[in-house]
Design a protein around this motif. Structure first.
Motif, PDB file in Angstrom:
ATOM      1  N   ILE A   1       0.832  -1.205   0.000  1.00  0.00           N
ATOM      2  CA  ILE A   1       0.000   0.000   0.000  1.00  0.00           C
ATOM      3  C   ILE A   1       0.865   1.252   0.000  1.00  0.00           C
ATOM      4  CG2 ILE A   1      -1.622   1.346   1.399  1.00  0.00           C
ATOM      5  CD1 ILE A   1      -2.923  -1.308   2.198  1.00  0.00           C
ATOM      6  N   LEU A   2       1.919   1.270   0.814  1.00  0.00           N
ATOM      7  CA  LEU A   2       2.812   2.436   0.856  1.00  0.00           C
ATOM      8  C   LEU A   2       3.568   2.593  -0.459  1.00  0.00           C
ATOM      9  CD1 LEU A   2       4.252   2.243   4.490  1.00  0.00           C
ATOM     10  CD2 LEU A   2       2.519   3.798   3.591  1.00  0.00           C
ATOM     11  N   THR A   3       4.006   1.486  -1.042  1.00  0.00           N
ATOM     12  CA  THR A   3       4.712   1.555  -2.321  1.00  0.00           C
ATOM     13  C   THR A   3       3.804   2.112  -3.409  1.00  0.00           C
ATOM     14  OG1 THR A   3       6.116  -0.329  -1.737  1.00  0.00           O
ATOM     15  CG2 THR A   3       5.963   0.230  -4.064  1.00  0.00           C
ATOM     16  N   GLY A   4       2.555   1.631  -3.476  1.00  0.00           N
ATOM     17  CA  GLY A   4       1.604   2.145  -4.455  1.00  0.00           C
ATOM     18  C   GLY A   4       1.320   3.617  -4.248  1.00  0.00           C
ATOM     19  N   TRP A   5       1.224   4.030  -2.991  1.00  0.00           N
ATOM     20  CA  TRP A   5       0.963   5.441  -2.676  1.00  0.00           C
ATOM     21  C   TRP A   5       2.136   6.322  -3.097  1.00  0.00           C
ATOM     22  CZ3 TRP A   5       2.991   8.944   1.108  1.00  0.00           C
ATOM     23  CH2 TRP A   5       2.211  10.081   1.320  1.00  0.00           C
ATOM     24  N   ILE A   6       3.352   5.889  -2.812  1.00  0.00           N
ATOM     25  CA  ILE A   6       4.537   6.675  -3.161  1.00  0.00           C
ATOM     26  C   ILE A   6       4.709   6.766  -4.674  1.00  0.00           C
ATOM     27  CG2 ILE A   6       7.074   6.712  -3.047  1.00  0.00           C
ATOM     28  CD1 ILE A   6       6.804   5.444  -0.247  1.00  0.00           C
ATOM     29  N   ILE A   7       4.608   5.619  -5.371  1.00  0.00           N
ATOM     30  CA  ILE A   7       4.769   5.629  -6.825  1.00  0.00           C
ATOM     31  C   ILE A   7       3.675   6.472  -7.478  1.00  0.00           C
ATOM     32  CG2 ILE A   7       4.709   4.208  -8.907  1.00  0.00           C
ATOM     33  CD1 ILE A   7       5.966   1.955  -7.315  1.00  0.00           C
ATOM     34  N   GLY A   8       2.436   6.338  -7.010  1.00  0.00           N
ATOM     35  CA  GLY A   8       1.337   7.114  -7.571  1.00  0.00           C
ATOM     36  C   GLY A   8       1.547   8.607  -7.405  1.00  0.00           C
ATOM     37  N   ASN A   9       2.011   9.038  -6.235  1.00  0.00           N
ATOM     38  CA  ASN A   9       2.249  10.458  -6.005  1.00  0.00           C
ATOM     39  C   ASN A   9       3.406  10.989  -6.850  1.00  0.00           C
ATOM     40  OD1 ASN A   9       0.403  11.585  -3.862  1.00  0.00           O
ATOM     41  ND2 ASN A   9       1.119   9.777  -2.805  1.00  0.00           N
ATOM     42  N   ILE A  10       4.438  10.174  -7.014  1.00  0.00           N
ATOM     43  CA  ILE A  10       5.562  10.596  -7.858  1.00  0.00           C
ATOM     44  C   ILE A  10       5.111  10.756  -9.311  1.00  0.00           C
ATOM     45  CG2 ILE A  10       7.787   9.861  -8.809  1.00  0.00           C
ATOM     46  CD1 ILE A  10       8.387   8.568  -6.103  1.00  0.00           C
ATOM     47  N   LEU A  11       4.373   9.782  -9.813  1.00  0.00           N
ATOM     48  CA  LEU A  11       3.879   9.871 -11.190  1.00  0.00           C
ATOM     49  C   LEU A  11       2.932  11.054 -11.372  1.00  0.00           C
ATOM     50  CD1 LEU A  11       3.166   6.107 -12.012  1.00  0.00           C
ATOM     51  CD2 LEU A  11       5.060   7.509 -12.837  1.00  0.00           C
ATOM     52  N   GLY A  12       2.073  11.301 -10.385  1.00  0.00           N
ATOM     53  CA  GLY A  12       1.162  12.436 -10.478  1.00  0.00           C
ATOM     54  C   GLY A  12       1.894  13.762 -10.471  1.00  0.00           C
ATOM     55  N   ALA A  13       2.937  13.885  -9.647  1.00  0.00           N
ATOM     56  CA  ALA A  13       3.721  15.118  -9.598  1.00  0.00           C
ATOM     57  C   ALA A  13       4.460  15.349 -10.911  1.00  0.00           C
ATOM     58  CB  ALA A  13       4.706  15.050  -8.432  1.00  0.00           C
ATOM     59  N   ILE A  14       5.050  14.283 -11.461  1.00  0.00           N
ATOM     60  CA  ILE A  14       5.761  14.410 -12.736  1.00  0.00           C
ATOM     61  C   ILE A  14       4.792  14.787 -13.857  1.00  0.00           C
ATOM     62  CG2 ILE A  14       7.094  13.159 -14.475  1.00  0.00           C
ATOM     63  CD1 ILE A  14       8.284  11.493 -12.212  1.00  0.00           C
ATOM     64  N   ALA A  15       3.599  14.167 -13.836  1.00  0.00           N
ATOM     65  CA  ALA A  15       2.607  14.472 -14.870  1.00  0.00           C
ATOM     66  C   ALA A  15       2.182  15.929 -14.819  1.00  0.00           C
ATOM     67  CB  ALA A  15       1.396  13.564 -14.711  1.00  0.00           C
TER      68      ALA A  15
ATOM     69  N   GLN B   1      -3.010  14.477   0.022  1.00  0.00           N
ATOM     70  CA  GLN B   1      -2.811  13.079  -0.317  1.00  0.00           C
ATOM     71  C   GLN B   1      -2.701  12.202   0.925  1.00  0.00           C
ATOM     72  OE1 GLN B   1      -3.934  13.271  -3.449  1.00  0.00           O
ATOM     73  NE2 GLN B   1      -2.490  11.647  -3.934  1.00  0.00           N
ATOM     74  N   VAL B   2      -2.191  12.784   2.010  1.00  0.00           N
ATOM     75  CA  VAL B   2      -2.141  12.042   3.275  1.00  0.00           C
ATOM     76  C   VAL B   2      -3.560  11.744   3.752  1.00  0.00           C
ATOM     77  CG1 VAL B   2      -1.395  12.106   5.684  1.00  0.00           C
ATOM     78  CG2 VAL B   2       0.083  13.038   3.896  1.00  0.00           C
ATOM     79  N   THR B   3      -4.432  12.753   3.639  1.00  0.00           N
ATOM     80  CA  THR B   3      -5.839  12.535   3.992  1.00  0.00           C
ATOM     81  C   THR B   3      -6.475  11.512   3.061  1.00  0.00           C
ATOM     82  OG1 THR B   3      -6.002  14.816   4.763  1.00  0.00           O
ATOM     83  CG2 THR B   3      -8.055  13.668   4.334  1.00  0.00           C
ATOM     84  N   GLY B   4      -6.153  11.602   1.768  1.00  0.00           N
ATOM     85  CA  GLY B   4      -6.693  10.641   0.812  1.00  0.00           C
ATOM     86  C   GLY B   4      -6.272   9.220   1.118  1.00  0.00           C
ATOM     87  N   LEU B   5      -5.031   9.070   1.572  1.00  0.00           N
ATOM     88  CA  LEU B   5      -4.558   7.737   1.951  1.00  0.00           C
ATOM     89  C   LEU B   5      -5.349   7.208   3.136  1.00  0.00           C
ATOM     90  CD1 LEU B   5      -2.534   5.408   1.708  1.00  0.00           C
ATOM     91  CD2 LEU B   5      -0.988   6.699   3.178  1.00  0.00           C
ATOM     92  N   ALA B   6      -5.615   8.087   4.120  1.00  0.00           N
ATOM     93  CA  ALA B   6      -6.388   7.667   5.296  1.00  0.00           C
ATOM     94  C   ALA B   6      -7.802   7.253   4.910  1.00  0.00           C
ATOM     95  CB  ALA B   6      -6.429   8.800   6.319  1.00  0.00           C
TER      96      ALA B   6
END
Length: 335
Positions: free
Chosen positions: A119-133, A257-262
Motif C-alpha cells: 500500500i505504501l509503495t503504491g501510494w509513493i509511486i502514484g504520487n511521484i507519477l502524479g507530480a511528474i505528470a 494526499q495524506v488525507t486521501g490515503l487515510a
C-alpha cells in the motif's frame, strides 16, 4: 507540544476510542444476529457418526459451556470484552481445541508484511507519477498517466487473476500461490527466505498496481492547482529558482494526499485481502475465507475485528502525522 496540537490529538484519540468501541460492539452483535445457532451447526457436523443421543447431548452441553452462549447477552458481551483485553478470542470451532489467537498469530505477520509495504509503495509511486505528470505534462501526461489510471481501475481480483495468468501459468516465472512451497518446512535459512520472496511478488504487485492510479490523479490535480497559485507566480517574479518553488509546491500538494490515503486505506486493505485469497497467501484473507466456508464463528469474528483495528490504527496514525505536518490544522485550532 503546544496547546493547539494537544487539543487536536486529544480529539482524534477520543474519536478513535469511540469508533473502536462501536466496532467491538458490532463485531459482537452481528454474528449473533445471523440465523441459526453456531454451536448447533457445528454439532450437526460432529454428530453425523454418533448414535448415542446422550453422548451427543453431553458434547453439545460442553460446547455451549465452552463458548458461553448459555449466558444472557449482556453478560456474554462483558465476558467478550474482558477476553479481548487479555488478547483472547475464544477457541476455533473447526480446529478445536486450538485457540483463535494462535491461528491469528500465524496469519497476521503475513498480512502485515504483504499489505503495509504494498500500500505504501503504491501510494509513493502514484504520487511521484502524479507530480511528474503535473510538472512535465506533454507526452508523459498523455501516455503514462492514462495507462496507470487504466491499470488502477481494474478490480483487485481482476488484477490478481491477470498477473496469475501471465507470470505464473503462461510464463511460469513465479509460483501460482501460497506463501512458500508446501513441500518445504519453515526454517531460518536462505533457501526458505528466497522461496518466500518468489511467492511474495505476485500478490505484492497486484496490490501496488491497483493503488497507483487513484493516487496519481489526485496528486496531479493538487499539483496543477498549486503550480497556478499566486505564491508560485510571485516567487517566480521575484527570481526564486524554479527547483525551490517546485519543492514547496509538491510539499503543499502532498498534504491532501495524506488525507486521501487515510480515507482509502480501508478499500485498499479490502482489495489486498482479495489478492491474498486468490493467491492462497497465508494471511488474514485466506484465514477469513476458510472460516466463512466452515462456519467458524469465533474465527470470523476475530478476523473482522483485527482488520477493523488495523484500519483504525493506520487512519489514526495518519491523522496524527497530518496534524503535525500541516500548519493549517494548528492555525485553525488556534482561531
Amino acid at each position: 507540544m503546544n496547546k493547539a496540537l494537544r487539543k487536536y490529538l486529544g480529539k482524534k484519540a477520543l474519536w478513535f476510542v469511540i469508533t473502536l468501541f462501536c466496532a467491538v460492539l458490532l463485531n459482537f452483535i452481528l454474528p449473533r444476529l445471523m440465523p441459526g445457532d453456531p454451536v448447533s451447526s457445528i454439532m450437526a457436523q460432529l454428530a453425523r457418526g454418533m448414535t448415542d443421543a446422550g453422548a451427543v447431548k453431553r458434547v453439545l452441553d460442553h460446547y455451549v459451556e465452552e463458548f458461553g452462549i448459555n449466558q444472557p447477552l449482556h453478560q456474554q458481551f462483558f465476558i467478550y470484552v474482558g477476553n479481548l483485553l487479555r488478547g483472547e478470542f475464544g477457541r476455533s470451532f473447526v480446529e478445536y481445541p486450538r485457540t483463535v489467537s494462535d491461528i491469528l498469530v500465524n496469519a497476521l505477520p503475513w498480512t502485515i508484511g504483504l499489505q503495509l509495504p504494498a500500500i505504501l509503495t503504491g501510494w509513493i509511486i502514484g504520487n511521484i507519477l502524479g507530480a511528474i505528470a503535473a510538472y512535465v505534462r506533454k507526452g508523459f501526461d498523455k501516455v503514462v498517466l492514462p495507462t496507470m489510471l487504466f491499470v488502477g481501475s481494474i478490480p483487485a481480483f481482476g488484477m490478481a487473476i491477470i498477473l496469475l495468468s501471465i507470470f505464473a501459468i503462461n510464463l511460469q516465472w513465479l509460483p501460482v500461490g501460497g506463501g512458500y512451497p508446501h513441500t518445504m518446512l519453515p526454517s531460518v535459512s536462505l533457501r526458505f527466505f528466497a522461496s518466500i520472496i518468489r511467492h511474495y511478488h505476485l500478490p505484492f504487485w497486484s496490490i501496488v498496481l491497483i493503488s497507483i492510479g487513484g493516487q496519481a490523479i489526485g496528486m496531479r490535480s493538487m499539483s496543477i492547482y498549486e503550480l497556478n497559485a499566486d505564491y508560485v507566480k510571485y516567487s517566480r517574479y521575484m527570481g526564486i529558482k524554479d527547483r525551490k518553488i517546485v519543492g514547496y509546491v509538491f510539499r503543499n500538494a502532498m498534504l491532501p494526499q495524506v488525507t486521501g490515503l487515510a480515507l482509502s486505506i480501508g478499500t485498499m486493505i479490502g482489495g489486498a485481502l482479495v489478492a491474498e485469497i486468490i493467491f492462497s497467501y497465508p494471511g488474514l484473507g485466506s484465514t477469513m475465507l476458510a472460516a466463512i466456508n466452515q462456519n467458524d464463528y469465533p474465527l470470523i469474528s476475530a478476523t473482522t475485528l483485527i482488520i477493523t483495528l488495523m484500519v483504525l490504527v493506520i487512519v489514526f496514525i495518519l491523522d496524527i502525522i497530518y496534524g503535525i505536518i500541516d500548519p493549517r490544522v494548528k492555525a485553525a485550532l488556534i482561531d
